[in-house]
Design an enzyme around this catalytic site. Structure first.
Site, PDB file in Angstrom:
ATOM      1  N   SER A  21      96.021  99.833  85.645  1.00  0.00           N
ATOM      2  CA  SER A  21      94.723  99.852  84.958  1.00  0.00           C
ATOM      3  C   SER A  21      93.902  98.581  85.171  1.00  0.00           C
ATOM      4  CB  SER A  21      94.923 100.081  83.460  1.00  0.00           C
ATOM      5  OG  SER A  21      95.438 101.371  83.226  1.00  0.00           O
TER       6      SER A  21
ATOM      7  N   LYS B  88      92.454  92.104  81.233  1.00  0.00           N
ATOM      8  CA  LYS B  88      92.745  93.543  81.336  1.00  0.00           C
ATOM      9  C   LYS B  88      94.216  93.718  81.643  1.00  0.00           C
ATOM     10  CE  LYS B  88      91.834  97.863  81.272  1.00  0.00           C
ATOM     11  NZ  LYS B  88      93.184  98.030  80.690  1.00  0.00           N
ATOM     12  N   THR B  89      94.865  94.571  80.870  1.00  0.00           N
ATOM     13  CA  THR B  89      96.282  94.866  81.091  1.00  0.00           C
ATOM     14  C   THR B  89      96.425  96.058  82.032  1.00  0.00           C
ATOM     15  OG1 THR B  89      96.345  96.308  79.150  1.00  0.00           O
ATOM     16  CG2 THR B  89      96.933  93.989  78.820  1.00  0.00           C
ATOM     17  N   GLY B  90      97.644  96.278  82.476  1.00  0.00           N
ATOM     18  CA  GLY B  90      97.953  97.434  83.307  1.00  0.00           C
ATOM     19  C   GLY B  90      99.437  97.707  83.291  1.00  0.00           C
TER      20      GLY B  90
END
Length: 615
Positions: A401, A548-550
């Site tokens: 993501s 932003k994480t993923g």
């Protein structure tokens, strides 16, 4: 696995790959010599053969060259894993880089593969040094011979220079009272050594021998020979490099023989062959750094004399040259496609003794971490100076993501997205709904906050495959590959999620620097709105974090998702005053409840406050 271990293993694989390539090149040249009678006189093919082998060695050394291969990797136990005894008797697994930084940690074992690869690197360096010393001794011997001789200033008094073709050579001519063969040496200041006993030969023989050496000079054979010796020295361990180098000298001698004897009667050819035999008896091992009249081996002397007496006149056709070059190119491509590669796995202990992996790079006591692979990369946004580089930061993995940052820029630049709340698309049956929070109408702000996959898919589908690919290339994002899973035509929907698109932490930071500095060819609105919808928070020391994480699963060699592990990402930038620092944190963890991206973010931010103040 430490960066040094990765380099050592890649060097070992490159060494193996170039030996295999050498075998292929030697087989091809042997086939050409058998079917093309005049092939042995073409020096270019032997040098190109050496270049092919060296190119294979160097390309395999390059990062990410394993993506060119088509064979599955060899599954081996993790070679950099160490078992450590920590206070209390608990057994823990960690990478070599982590073990070196942990107090009270005592290594009790290390893989033989690590020692073997390091031993090979040491052996290579010792062999390279020995080869260089041998060349230095050979050069010193030739210089000593030249210093002991007499300069032939009046060439008219030497019968070997009585022909017009051999007058005024562009080299020093030195006569020595030593039983050597006439030889030419010296890359930048050529020198022709002539033995005094050459004057006892017949006049025609003297003239042809001298003309042979000066033909080397006109054909620039000294330069060709120097390149061959350099390549052979670089890969001294490869037996095929020695064979190709020997045949390069062989081809150079044949070429000079052909030019000297062109148009001469049979009697002179026989005299020339007799002179070759007489000289060969005087010196069986000419210096490797010189072009000598009898510079061939015993095994090739008879063949050379045969070609002198009955030369092959049929020229090598253009089709044969093209076929040989095509064969070398095929060997080079094949050696890359079928290069050996290793896939490391972590051997599990018995269930009763399952270990907990320590945090590999950031010293946070988080028992939920269980990190097997990790990286932390930080850089100054303005200067690009690398501030932190810890772990496997050059390893490309799925962006998951975190790719939504790029999709947001595409969406706003193309006009598909308008502001942080427009467009607001309703959830529909058939959309991806792995997460319950996705089953609702979503706008851009909610999409980024909850990583709503179907919303990103709606943006990319409206972009279309061609425009989507152009944006990715323009961003220079990872490997640029948005083709998706092979044969499934799902690049627009899933290429960034455990599929074809891959990016390393180093590349993430490079991309984010372009975003922060607005260096991408995008509209100002694309930057403004992307920054506005990014998740942000402020640390105690005043640094504001945009990130932003993923989360995504690794892909096994058979194409299935690895249900036992997860990649966790946290990427973004931190700002305070006039300074901005971009960061990327990636970890491969054992699967647990929740998402790896969130755990990675938590652990990262816990230590980031102190770390930022020290940078």
């Amino acid at each position: 696995m430490t960066p040094f271990d990765l380099l050592v293993f890649r060097f070992l694989l490159a060494s193996c790959g170039c030996v295999v390539a050498g075998l292929g090149v030697w087989a091809l040249t042997a086939l050409c010599r058998r079917n093309l009678p005049d092939f042995s006189a073409q020096r270019s093919m032997w040098l190109l053969g050496q270049i092919t082998v060296v190119a294979t060695f160097l390309v395999i050394l390059l990062p990410h060259s394993e993506r060119l291969r088509v064979v599955p990797p060899i599954d081996l136990p993790d070679t950099t894993e160490e078992r450590l005894v920590v206070p209390g008797g608990t057994v823990a697994l960690t990478t070599a880089a982590t073990a070196s930084s942990m107090p009270n940690a005592n290594p009790i074992g290390r893989s033989w593969l690590v020692y073997g690869a390091q031993a090979w690197l040491l052996t290579y360096l010792l062999g390279l040094g020995y080869s260089i010393i041998r060349l230095w001794h050979a050069r010193r011997m030739l210089r000593g011979l030249a210093a002991a001789g007499c300069l032939v200033s009046d060439l008219d008094r030497h019968q070997g220079f009585s022909m017009a073709l051999t007058r005024a050579p562009a080299a020093l001519v030195i006569e020595v009272d030593v039983p050597i063969s006439p030889m030419l040496f010296g890359l930048f200041k050529p020198c022709l050594l002539l033995p005094r006993h050459l004057r006892r030969f017949e006049t025609a023989q003297q003239q042809m021998i001298v003309e042979h050496e000066l033909t080397h000079l006109r054909r620039r054979d000294l330069q060709w020979m120097s390149v061959g010796i350099l390549l052979q020295t670089l890969l001294w361990f490869n037996p095929f490099m020695w064979l190709l180098r020997a045949n390069l000298s062989w081809a150079q001698e044949l070429g000079c023989d052909r030019d000297v004897l062109r148009g001469r009667p049979q009697e002179q050819r026989k005299a020339y062959a007799a002179a070759l035999v007489a000289q060969f008896r005087l010196q069986h091992r000419p210096a490797t750094t010189a072009l000598a009249f009898d510079g061939v081996s015993v095994s090739t002397l008879a063949a050379r004399i045969s070609l002198i007496r009955e030369p092959v006149t049929a020229p090598l056709g253009r089709w044969a040259r093209c076929a040989a070059l095509g064969g070398l190119a095929s060997i080079f491509a094949g050696s890359l496609a079928f290069q050996p590669a290793l896939a490391w796995r972590v051997d599990r202990l018995p269930e009763a003794a399952q270990p907990t992996l320590e945090k590999s790079l950031w010293p946070a006591n988080d028992p939920a971490s269980q990190t097997a692979i990790s990286c932390t990369e930080l850089a100054d946004a303005a200067s690009g100076k690398q501030l932190v580089h810890e772990g496997q930061c050059d390893e490309r993995v799925t962006p998951a993501s975190t790719f939504n940052i790029a999709v947001s820029l595409m969406g706003y630049d193309s006009g598909i997205l308008s502001d942080e709340h427009t467009p607001r698309w309703p959830f529909q049956a058939g959309y991806v709904d792995w997460n319950p929070s996705w089953r609702a109408a979503t706008d851009p702000a909610g999409w980024i906050k909850n990583s709503v996959l179907w919303y990103a898919q709606q943006v990319t589908s409206r972009l279309g495959a061609a425009r989507f690919q152009r944006y990715v290339k323009r961003f220079d994002y990872g490997n640029h590959d948005v083709s998706g899973d092979p044969g499934k035509d799902n690049g627009l929907a899933l290429s960034w999620l455990s599929s074809s698109l891959r990016i390393s932490p180093v590349e993430q930071v490079a991309f984010l620097r372009k975003v922060v500095n607005r260096n991408l060819p995008l509209s100002a609105n694309a930057y403004d709105m992307t920054f506005r919808i990014m998740n942000s928070e402020t640390l105690k020391n005043g640094w504001k974090i945009y990130g932003k994480t993923g989360t995504a699963a690794p892909v096994l060699p058979d194409g299935r998702d690895d249900e036992a592990h997860q990649y966790g990402w946290y990427v973004g930038w931190a700002t305070k005053g006039q300074r901005t620092i971009v960061f990327a944190r990636m970890a491969l963890e054992r699967r647990q409840e929740g998402f790896a991206g969130g755990r990675v973010k938590e652990a990262f931010l816990r230590d980031l406050t102190t770390r930022l103040d020290s940078l």
